[in-house]
Structure formats: structure tokens, C-alpha cells
Design a protein around this motif. Structure first.
Motif, PDB file in Angstrom:
ATOM      1  N   GLU A   1      -2.295   6.282  10.051  1.00 11.18           N
ATOM      2  CA  GLU A   1      -2.416   5.010   9.773  1.00 11.18           C
ATOM      3  C   GLU A   1      -1.329   4.170  10.197  1.00 11.18           C
ATOM      4  O   GLU A   1      -1.793   2.862  10.418  1.00 11.18           O
TER       5      GLU A   1
ATOM      6  N   SER B   1       2.169   3.013  -0.419  1.00 10.30           N
ATOM      7  CA  SER B   1       0.965   2.416   0.014  1.00 10.30           C
ATOM      8  C   SER B   1       1.673   1.790   1.390  1.00 10.30           C
ATOM      9  O   SER B   1       2.302   1.392   1.591  1.00 10.30           O
TER      10      SER B   1
ATOM     11  N   ARG C   1      -0.851  -4.497   5.197  1.00  7.23           N
ATOM     12  CA  ARG C   1      -1.172  -4.971   6.327  1.00  7.23           C
ATOM     13  C   ARG C   1      -1.619  -6.445   6.277  1.00  7.23           C
ATOM     14  O   ARG C   1      -2.272  -6.934   5.535  1.00  7.23           O
TER      15      ARG C   1
ATOM     16  N   THR D   1       2.569  -4.657   9.509  1.00 13.41           N
ATOM     17  CA  THR D   1       2.484  -3.441   8.743  1.00 13.41           C
ATOM     18  C   THR D   1       3.766  -2.892   8.208  1.00 13.41           C
ATOM     19  O   THR D   1       4.610  -2.555   8.882  1.00 13.41           O
TER      20      THR D   1
ATOM     21  N   THR E   1      -4.135  -6.690   3.251  1.00 10.87           N
ATOM     22  CA  THR E   1      -4.692  -5.639   2.643  1.00 10.87           C
ATOM     23  C   THR E   1      -3.654  -4.424   2.244  1.00 10.87           C
ATOM     24  O   THR E   1      -2.659  -4.347   2.625  1.00 10.87           O
TER      25      THR E   1
ATOM     26  N   GLU F   1      -3.629  -0.492   1.232  1.00  6.99           N
ATOM     27  CA  GLU F   1      -4.075   0.994   1.366  1.00  6.99           C
ATOM     28  C   GLU F   1      -3.403   1.998   0.571  1.00  6.99           C
ATOM     29  O   GLU F   1      -2.295   2.104   0.836  1.00  6.99           O
TER      30      GLU F   1
ATOM     31  N   TYR G   1      -5.449   7.920   2.959  1.00  9.98           N
ATOM     32  CA  TYR G   1      -5.377   6.487   2.492  1.00  9.98           C
ATOM     33  C   TYR G   1      -6.935   5.777   2.167  1.00  9.98           C
ATOM     34  O   TYR G   1      -7.665   6.141   3.086  1.00  9.98           O
ATOM     35  N   GLN G   2      -6.906   5.138   1.103  1.00  9.66           N
ATOM     36  CA  GLN G   2      -8.080   4.208   1.051  1.00  9.66           C
ATOM     37  C   GLN G   2      -7.631   2.810   0.570  1.00  9.66           C
ATOM     38  O   GLN G   2      -6.818   2.357   0.125  1.00  9.66           O
ATOM     39  N   LYS G   3      -8.426   1.909   1.253  1.00 12.30           N
ATOM     40  CA  LYS G   3      -8.415   0.488   1.103  1.00 12.30           C
ATOM     41  C   LYS G   3      -8.558   0.041  -0.389  1.00 12.30           C
ATOM     42  O   LYS G   3      -9.840   0.247  -0.902  1.00 12.30           O
TER      43      LYS G   3
ATOM     44  N   GLN H   1      -8.102  -6.454  -0.710  1.00 11.45           N
ATOM     45  CA  GLN H   1      -8.067  -7.570   0.340  1.00 11.45           C
ATOM     46  C   GLN H   1      -7.777  -8.816  -0.335  1.00 11.45           C
ATOM     47  O   GLN H   1      -8.784  -9.560  -0.889  1.00 11.45           O
TER      48      GLN H   1
END
Length: 244
Positions: free
Chosen positions: A60, A176, A179, A191, A212, A214, A222-224, A227
């Protein structure tokens, strides 16, 4: 970044050529003649090469991942490597469970500490101001000026050094990835990762951004999860907590 880690360079015959210890940002560097080399990394409670990211060229945050293979060097080129390590004996699920209670305890202690400090500071400030008004003297004036200088410094320092926290239902999102993007071109310009308490510090050029979040999940990926709409950062500092 991991520090300090011990990086060793060997040749094809297995002979050690040189070694180095990474700095506080996990960086290292070597000047090497033309040859084929192998890099190994040693660090307590970490394993090299990484099995978690094996077969991947990037994660990432970093690209050019290295897993111990041969590297041909012509003696002039600059080779940039990012070497992932796997933590040994680290149970992410247990950490995720325990961090909530730890964060609550830390938050209570931190809040109490700040309140006690503020009470002592403002009590002294009011006492100094009252004493100066009742019986002015150069000494009292200097004490009052000292208090005012601290207040002014704290005001401007806080405006440029705001530490914010990423939270969900009052609990931090540890490690986490955040970004920041420029609206319109959707280009990530910064980032950062949060620490174990979900904290981060962001300083960018003043302007309009969206961000965002993550979240690191139990399997290490990782998952978003968020946003935000575009937001103005007139001072270039993210100065509000992020609620997921």
C-alpha cells in the motif's frame, strides 16, 4: 519503517561484503563495485524474507519490494529497495481487542494531565495579572509577560502542529492509511499512516483536499472505509479528528 535493523550484503560466493544498521527512518545505503549481490536483514522479532508479501512488487505504501534474490549492480547505478519484514509472535487480532481498553485508559490519563496543567497554568496567570494590577512592579510585569508569551507561542504552535486521531465509535483505527487527494485530478499528494493510537500529523500546502481512510483488517490487508468531501485547509494543517 523499522529501526534499528542490521542489513548485510553478500556476494554470489556467500562472502560478506559489507553491512549497515538502518537509521531512525529505516534507511540504509551502500557504495558497491560491479557484481551480483544478495541482501539480508536481521531484526529481533521480525522475519526476513517476508512471506506475507512474497510475490508482490509493491504494497500500500512502498514499491520495489525485495525478498532476497540476486541483484546485478553495474557499479554506477542507484538501486532503490524496500525490504518488507514479517513480525514474529505478533497477534493482530489480540492487539485489535486490547487497543480499545488501552486507548480509553490513555485518553483518560492524557485528559486528566491536560486539565491539571491548564488549571495550574491559568491559576498562576490570573494570580500574576491580579497582583500586577494591585501592586505593579517590573518583576510582576516580567512574570505576566512570560505567561503571555507562553499563551501566544502555544496558540501559533498548535496551529502548525495539530495531532489528530482517526476514530470509529470512539476507538482508534491503529495503523490505518490516510491519503490526501487534490479534487478534480484525483491525484494523491500525501500518504501517512496512523500510529498504534490512531494518531497522525498532516502538513501540506494550503488548499482544498479530500482524504481517504484505509483500515488495516485482521488478515493484514487494507480496505477503504471512508472518503471525505473536499475540505479547505487554509493553513495546510489537518486540524480535526477523522470520524469513520
Amino acid at each position: 519503517p523499522i529501526d534499528p535493523a542490521y542489513v548485510t550484503v553478500t556476494n554470489v560466493a556467500g562472502s560478506e561484503i559489507t553491512s549497515s544498521i538502518t537509521d531512525i527512518d529505516g534507511r540504509f545505503g551502500f557504495l558497491l563495485p560491479k557484481d551480483v549481490y544478495y541482501f539480508t536483514v536481521g531484526k529481533s522479532h521480525y522475519k526476513f524474507p517476508s512471506d506475507t508479501l512474497r510475490g508482490k512488487d509493491q504494497d500500500e505504501l512502498y514499491s520495489n519490494l525485495y525478498f532476497g534474490g540476486p541483484l546485478a549492480h553495474d557499479g554506477n547505478q542507484i538501486i532503490k529497495l524496500n525490504i518488507p519484514l514479517d513480525p514474529v509472535g505478533f497477534d493482530w487480532n489480540e492487539f485489535a481487542k486490547s487497543k480499545i481498553d488501552f486507548f480509553k485508559l490513555y485518553s483518560r490519563k492524557e485528559t486528566l494531565r491536560r486539565r491539571v496543567f491548564a488549571l495550574v497554568f491559568y491559576t498562576g496567570f490570573v494570580f500574576s495579572a491580579g497582583k500586577f494590577l494591585i501592586a505593579p512592579s517590573y518583576f510582576d510585569l516580567s512574570i505576566l509577560a512570560f505567561y503571555l508569551a507562553i499563551l501566544i507561542y502555544h496558540h501559533f504552535w498548535s496551529a502548525r502542529h495539530k495531532i489528530v486521531t482517526v476514530k470509529r465509535a470512539g476507538s482508534p483505527l491503529s495503523f490505518s492509511i490516510i491519503r490526501l487527494f487534490l479534487p478534480g485530478i484525483d491525484q494523491a499528494i500525501k500518504t501517512v499512516t496512523t500510529d498504534a493510537l490512531g494518531r497522525l500529523y498532516v502538513l501540506v500546502r494550503p488548499g482544498t483536499y479530500y482524504l481517504t481512510v484505509e483500515e488495516k483488517i485482521s488478515d493484514g490487508s487494507y480496505q477503504k472505509v471512508l472518503q471525505t468531501p473536499p475540505m479547505e485547509l487554509p493553513k495546510g494543517v489537518l486540524d480535526r479528528d477523522i470520524l469513520v
